[in-house]
Design an enzyme around this catalytic site. Structure first.
Site, PDB file in Angstrom:
ATOM      1  N   GLU A 144       3.138   4.411  15.286  1.00 41.42           N
ATOM      2  CA  GLU A 144       4.499   3.889  15.160  1.00 41.42           C
ATOM      3  C   GLU A 144       5.251   4.921  14.279  1.00 41.42           C
ATOM      4  OE1 GLU A 144       4.691  -0.062  13.557  1.00 41.42           O
ATOM      5  OE2 GLU A 144       3.158  -0.945  15.232  1.00 41.42           O
ATOM      6  N   CYS A 149      15.193  10.536   9.164  1.00 39.98           N
ATOM      7  CA  CYS A 149      15.504  11.051   7.836  1.00 39.98           C
ATOM      8  C   CYS A 149      16.507  11.867   7.839  1.00 39.98           C
ATOM      9  CB  CYS A 149      14.454  12.086   7.029  1.00 39.98           C
ATOM     10  SG  CYS A 149      14.630  12.470   5.673  1.00 39.98           S
ATOM     11  N   CYS A 151      17.662  14.344   5.662  1.00 42.97           N
ATOM     12  CA  CYS A 151      17.806  15.135   4.156  1.00 42.97           C
ATOM     13  C   CYS A 151      18.196  16.416   4.485  1.00 42.97           C
ATOM     14  CB  CYS A 151      16.143  15.229   3.770  1.00 42.97           C
ATOM     15  SG  CYS A 151      15.315  16.450   5.034  1.00 42.97           S
ATOM     16  N   CYS A 154      16.300  18.536   7.182  1.00 46.22           N
ATOM     17  CA  CYS A 154      16.317  17.564   8.342  1.00 46.22           C
ATOM     18  C   CYS A 154      17.302  18.654   9.202  1.00 46.22           C
ATOM     19  CB  CYS A 154      16.180  16.339   8.012  1.00 46.22           C
ATOM     20  SG  CYS A 154      14.490  16.183   8.361  1.00 46.22           S
ATOM     21  N   GLU A 302      -2.054  -3.215  19.516  1.00 44.57           N
ATOM     22  CA  GLU A 302      -1.785  -3.728  18.450  1.00 44.57           C
ATOM     23  C   GLU A 302      -1.261  -5.034  19.693  1.00 44.57           C
ATOM     24  OE1 GLU A 302       0.192  -2.735  14.941  1.00 44.57           O
ATOM     25  OE2 GLU A 302      -1.399  -0.984  14.823  1.00 44.57           O
ATOM     26  N   LYS A 351      -0.955  -9.922   4.443  1.00 43.77           N
ATOM     27  CA  LYS A 351      -1.460 -10.476   4.460  1.00 43.77           C
ATOM     28  C   LYS A 351      -1.444 -12.111   4.927  1.00 43.77           C
ATOM     29  CE  LYS A 351       0.080 -13.249  -0.747  1.00 43.77           C
ATOM     30  NZ  LYS A 351       1.005 -12.289  -0.362  1.00 43.77           N
ATOM     31  N   TYR A 352      -0.480 -12.341   5.389  1.00 43.91           N
ATOM     32  CA  TYR A 352      -0.390 -13.512   5.578  1.00 43.91           C
ATOM     33  C   TYR A 352      -0.305 -12.889   7.745  1.00 43.91           C
ATOM     34  CZ  TYR A 352       0.544 -16.074   1.933  1.00 43.91           C
ATOM     35  OH  TYR A 352      -0.329 -16.780   0.830  1.00 43.91           O
TER      36      TYR A 352
HETATM   37 ZN    ZN Z   1      14.237  15.003   6.344  1.00 49.54          ZN
END
Ligand code: ZN
Ligand code: ZN
Ligand code: ZN
Lengths: 603, 603, 603
Positions: A144, A149, A151, A154, A302, A351-352
């Site tokens: 997925e 980003c 940063c 980037c 999925e 978990k659910y």
């Molecule tokens: Zn980055």
């Protein structure tokens, strides 16, 4: 050969004695395909120079022994904690400018050289180890892809991407219209990622400079594509044949899946509709996913058998709904029907989340019974639908650039959402029973009688000419408000609205009105009246026939909907935010002309 | 001489061939004044030591050649990218404590020595170049000053400002009431800007220490005034005569425009009302702007001819609305009617903002026709209204300190908004046809028969005495709930509420009740009943006559509205959040006493 | 001996001449107890090595001279500005990862060695100076402990806490279920506090790893307890006898008060209900506070006599309400009725908070009269109620771990709030007149006939056995949806829902449905129908009797409420989110069986 049936299976989370029980139940439910290893990076590489495939080996061998096939993930959807500790720059910096520390998933900076080297490294070792294994039918890279980003790595990569795109700062300044607000860039290094700390206010859609933000969206989509390519190349170094995919997310804005099309061997996607009124939305998503690779069948990678977990409210799929939606996927082109997840994990944030096998490991649950029944049906169906194609004569254009440009725009209305407009037109086609391909704006249009292009904000790559061609040879083009507004750089055309589409449509638009969602302006077409909302373009016919007129405000009686005769065909312009029944009326009229109404159009 | 007509013109954004078309259309529309250069810093100074005025020269010469006059901006409303790169400290640090990087506009730290030197520098060069040019009729410094910065440079400047104000830490600790919550400061350097990282919670209005926050608001307003002064001084070094202004924003909270009054040669402001039900709000804003320089006419520096772009929903101005609002401005004292913008830019965040000339360059649009018609009317009007003054006998007090203090207060109600209260009383005066000056609390009150002071939270500078003087000589004073509560440091008076106003009003208030907006307590006055909401002060008459009583709750039957005879005059206290009709009733009664009802009061 | 009456008194904020007036009015109002020094750290320690107790001495001596008793605070609820300047690490880093600078209160990092040393230091000096003073009847440590810190010091302390808890990373990885999402930790230093920069999205309740977040909540509660212990130990070094407390905040989620119980000599708490419809909520809070130390009486440390200040809307307590609520506190076990605040401060964020004496210092206000009247009543009452105990036969279990686990869970519904569920069951007990103890899940259950455990999400410490014991000997256990789901590590039981409670309840749950708040599923019990909302568990009886059935959806007719006979007793399971009347019905049925309906149950 048959439709693959199974799903995500993470037995590394529980003891081996449970594995036996798992496979016993899989047999009972006709499960033949398991997606394995999606988050195993910390398991297979527990340290920078340590590898341990023993658990994964055992999982694969146990599945193979049961005759099941495996979609094998490289496991890079989340990086290990030791990696973040050793190389803090592999984590992302968010839109607010905050460097994250270790946590969550989908947490890697796509531009980080360390992440790129390490993710390709583990993919290469996986491929070297498992290439040629008879059970492995597909590679699943990452998981997925998405997010963003901001940063400094980037930022640097963005500047490289911009140099590639524009070559010169002069071209970049022109594209971004930087004479506005004193924004002229005189050095590449002056350019910052557009974030809450630079160009944005209020959030990711509110930017001072649409051009910068649009290019960053394109860049980030490409940066993650580079991550996919890194791993795919690593896989191909050892396994030249097994198809490689990653799981898309349908109507997902941050990634331009059309730009990824050529790199995937087949498309797969995860279908998590918000609730049980989502049939039309899923139909659009399936058609979009099928359209990415020109109609080639895809995998439903999925879906939940029962409930999701991540929403505020997670309703239960009622009896029959999982079956119905699975068949809907098949009918739209799925060659695999897979669940997340085969057995429920005991801890953490999923978990659910629903599972074929719950925490108690029972086979006598409603959900397990329904899964088994569908497994039996798919088994009976056999290979009939595999590889099938849909010979649609209707195309709906879907364009991430228009989506982005429309929704990051200041004005005319933040309430107009690209997906809402597209969904309304697709829903009309779907309910009227027309086969429809949802395709990129770069696709050939030759095979279509009808081309619907809702909210086609950006016109690029000769699209206006290709649309004109559809009408010229007798076809019909339908487009709407906010189409034909901007060029590839998101700059308004120095011309009448709708820009290059004006000749085809035979209209111009000088003014538009935006109103709150509670305001309704009735539009009359062919003797009937339909509500319209949000946006009202004042359409001036310049040769087109007026089909619909506004009923209120100072522009009452003026054109809201027009149809232009162009060549042997027609070009429609819907200038108002028609409610669904108005859209249905337009679409029905068009389909009727071409004899494309489906057999159930009037049910 | 006539009312100036034109607006913001940014031809540096498009090729010169279009300029010719622009001027042709300007001629057609009677455009005589252009605001030029508002965001040209990166154009005129493309590098630290590089200047290029060629484009600006050409723009000015072309306009002058057409006989148009120019309001010339210094261009410092946004700084260039190269400046932010070379000196990162010129960008702002926001309320969340985040240092911004290059982007947006209004992006300069007001305390940055580099910004101050560079902005004055470019202003000086502009003035040196263009001073004495016959076309230039005004200087426009910066643009829409506002926002705030919380950086370390501002922290240091704040501490200097505080030393100036308080001299000693003892005085500061007393003013800020720092014995509370262990806040005593023992060193000036311990003082931090009040932000999300220090005194605030939930946002800029929620502070632990009102005193700190209030002083920071004052400081930030002064800091930006210093920026204006820097540039004005630079201009004056070359041009001693041309009037200098900046564009204010009407009812804008962050800047105390009254503190700026002496520094501007004339006031100008940008009028962007939220929708077409804004006539009363605009009337208040016009009166406030006119009152800044004691009634001197102002310029309407910006308004849109059709739509805005920055709002979620940007409705279209209906036919006649632009004309109507332009004449409203003139009627309130405007000597110029200017648009943003003359021609629509093609890119970035204002590409969909309305313009006199749209992207297509057409003259046959409704908007252009209306602009032309108004141009013709203003042309015909000639100099009649220029320099006109309004001999009002009614004053409404407007006070940024009270605005700030009221809205950063914890308790009694966040729902009581200063502008809502002020607007209600101004609206009553406006609808009843009274000429009204909106003036600072420091203004002389001698010329007024009626002084209305809604929500006059802070009493300072002998204001209580001056208000008493109005009543003593036979005038009427009207004030409301939450008046007379705090001194200049925002500390409650150690006395009955409403503090120094108590003798004048003849009441005291021991208790007050705040309720959600859905709760209504009816107030009966003179046999009629009016709704009241949000805040209910339990007024105890101490000599005043009870005019209105509550109808509900345990204080039913007690005083909500009182009138005290003081000297030859009256002093009213409205203790309840009366709905508009109740406010109208009070104001009508007062105006009637003084014979100040307008001729159309009963239409 | 009598119920203590008085409140927070901060005369360090005003001149000494006012103190005389204060004590005159205290005498009039029967005030006998003053809480002094809550925010005096900057006063008593104006610099790192400077101490000045002169003002505090004077305050205490003046009060003692008037015969009043003192609850003496250590003053560490806010640290001084000089401390933050000298040691920036004493301030907190927030959930967003932002290091705060000086400001607010409750602003100290609980893990900071400097803060720990300095806070203990000032407490030690206070104790050394005032220990044995006849007027001092209690020590008040810190103030309203709460909030959280996410700094590197806390990260290090968290890792130590984890080592203590888990000993090995293997155990920690198992507890946190880190095979999920590739989260295996291979070094303690890889573990980060769970924040917006690591595991969280959208806010503190949305975490990728419940285990990490749950442990951080436990850790932070313990870290602040350590702060309390630091100061208490310092006090004990000089004063071995005077009881020590801190003021709790009732239904406050961040601190697990049960973990603090052993360290307080008595419980005290601050009661600030949102509005005058809060009687049931206050009853629960009082019972919870009384239950912390096994039924021992508590102090009502703070309540406002009239209004609060910190809310958006601060309504006035109507006549009689303060008296009523004070008596409610006494009826629930309070041995002291104290106000915040005795006299209103003039500045900062609590200047509009209600006070016994207002800014004007008047005795002839309604509020002062009511305070005086209550003082007189309490004086007349004398020692009658002091030390009283309630011999309840009904217990309600309250568990911070379940609160946290339920509300940080992904799925099934964010709309289900722990307090809402608990409050509904407590309200039923309260309205039906049953005496009820609100107790921790670790408490002995032997003395109760009825044990109600709403939303008992987590089962730990043999609780299932103890509950079974209640039923076995003839008692009744009542529990609800979302009970018995997870173990102490927040991992789902690998078993039928409700896990270890299944044998007792005689049911299992395979599926559950969550819906928006507008959806209602009617539940029929005993011939009556009750609404249910939000969560609908599909209960499968495995021996239990079906008491209530759903009326809608595909599970209409199936079990919503069951009762199992177990030993000589009963165990109820309420699988649906019943509205209050449905809860009342269940509780009434149970109480009736045990003859525990109160005498006013049917009023
Ligand atoms: Zn980055
Ligand atoms: Zn600054
Ligand atoms: Zn900390």
């Amino acid at each position: 050969m048959k439709i693959r049936y199974g799903g995500d299976y993470n037995p590394e989370q529980w003891p081996k004695e449970v594995w036996e029980e798992d496979h016993r139940l899989f047999d009972a439910a006709h499960i033949d395909t398991l997606t394995v290893g999606v988050f195993t990076w910390a398991l297979t590489q527990p340290g920078p120079d340590v590898y341990d495939f023993s658990t994964l080996d055992a999982i694969i061998e146990r599945a193979a022994a049961a005759g099941r096939r495996i979609c094998l993930a490289t496991g890079t959807g989340a990086h290990p904690a030791w990696l973040a500790k050793a190389h803090p720059e592999v984590t992302r910096t968010d839109f607010e400018g905050r460097r994250h520390r270790y946590g969550q998933r989908h947490n890697s900076c796509p531009s980080s050289p360390v992440f790129r080297r390490m993710s390709a490294g583990i993919a290469r070792r996986m491929a070297a180890r498992y290439a040629g294994h008879e059970a492995i039918v597909a590679w699943h890279v990452g998981n997925e892809y998405g997010g963003a980003c901001y940063c400094d790595l980037c930022a640097a990569a963005f500047r490289e991407w911009l140099r590639e795109r524009y070559s010169t700062l002069e071209a970049l300044n022109a594209a971004w219209y930087t004479r506005f607000w004193s924004h002229t860039f005189t050095d590449w290094d002056e350019i910052e990622p557009p974030s809450a700390l630079t160009e944005h206010w209020r959030g990711p859609d509110h930017t001072a400079f649409q051009g910068i933000t649009l290019d960053y969206l394109r860049f980030m989509s490409d940066a993650m594509l580079t991550n996919f390519r890194d791993e795919k190349a690593a896989i191909r170094s050892a396994d030249p044949v097994t198809p490689v995919t990653t799981n898309f997310m349908g109507l997902y804005r941050p990634i331009d899946y059309h730009r990824w099309a050529a790199d995937l061997d087949f498309v797969s996607w995860d279908n998590y509709p918000p609730d049980d009124r989502s049939a039309a939305r899923m139909a659009l998503a399936h058609d979009l996913m099928r359209g990415i690779k020109d109609g080639q069948p895809f995998w439903l990678m999925e879906q939940t058998p029962s409930v999701t977990a991540c929403r505020d409210v997670n309703p239960l799929k009622r009896p029959g709904v999982m079956r119905l939606w699975s068949w809907q996927a098949v009918a739209h082109g799925a060659d695999a029907v897979l669940f997340f997840q085969m057995r429920a994990g005991r801890g953490a944030s999923e978990k659910y989340h629903g599972a074929v096998i719950g925490h108690a490991g029972r086979a006598d649950t409603r959900v397990f019974r329904e899964v088994t029944a569908l497994g039996s049906e798919l088994h009976s169906l056999g290979p009939v639908t595999l590889g099938a194609r849909t010979p649609a004569r209707v195309a709906l254009l879907f364009d991430w650039d228009s989506w982005w440009a429309l929704e990051i725009s200041d004005g005319p209305s933040r309430l107009v959402r690209y997906l809402d407009v597209v969904t309304a037109y697709h829903r009309a086609l779907w309910q009227l029973g027309a086969d429809v391909d949802v395709i990129p704006v770069t696709a050939a249009l030759d095979r279509y009688d009808v081309v619907v292009a809702p909210a086609l904000h950006m016109i690029k790559d000769g699209l206006a000419d290709r649309l004109a061609g559809v009408a010229r040879r007798g076809g019909t083009v339908v487009t709407t408000f906010l189409s034909g507004r901007v060029d590839e750089d998101d700059n308004a055309f120095p011309a009448d609205v709708p820009g290059p589409l004006s000749p085809l449509l035979g209209i111009r638009v000088d003014e538009w009105d935006a109103r709150e969602a509670t305001y309704v302006n009735p539009v009359t077409m062919d003797g009937s009246t339909f509500e319209s909302r949000l946006l009202f373009e004042l359409v001036i016919a310049q040769g087109a026939e007026v089909v619909g007129t506004y009923g209120a405000d100072f522009y009452a009686g003026t054109a809201a909907v027009t149809r232009n005769t162009f060549g042997s065909g027609h070009a429609w312009y819907v200038g108002a935010g028609l409610a669904q029944d108005g859209v249905d009326h337009v679409v029905r009229t068009v389909l009727t002309r071409h004899g494309l109404l489906g057999p159930c159009a009037d049910l």
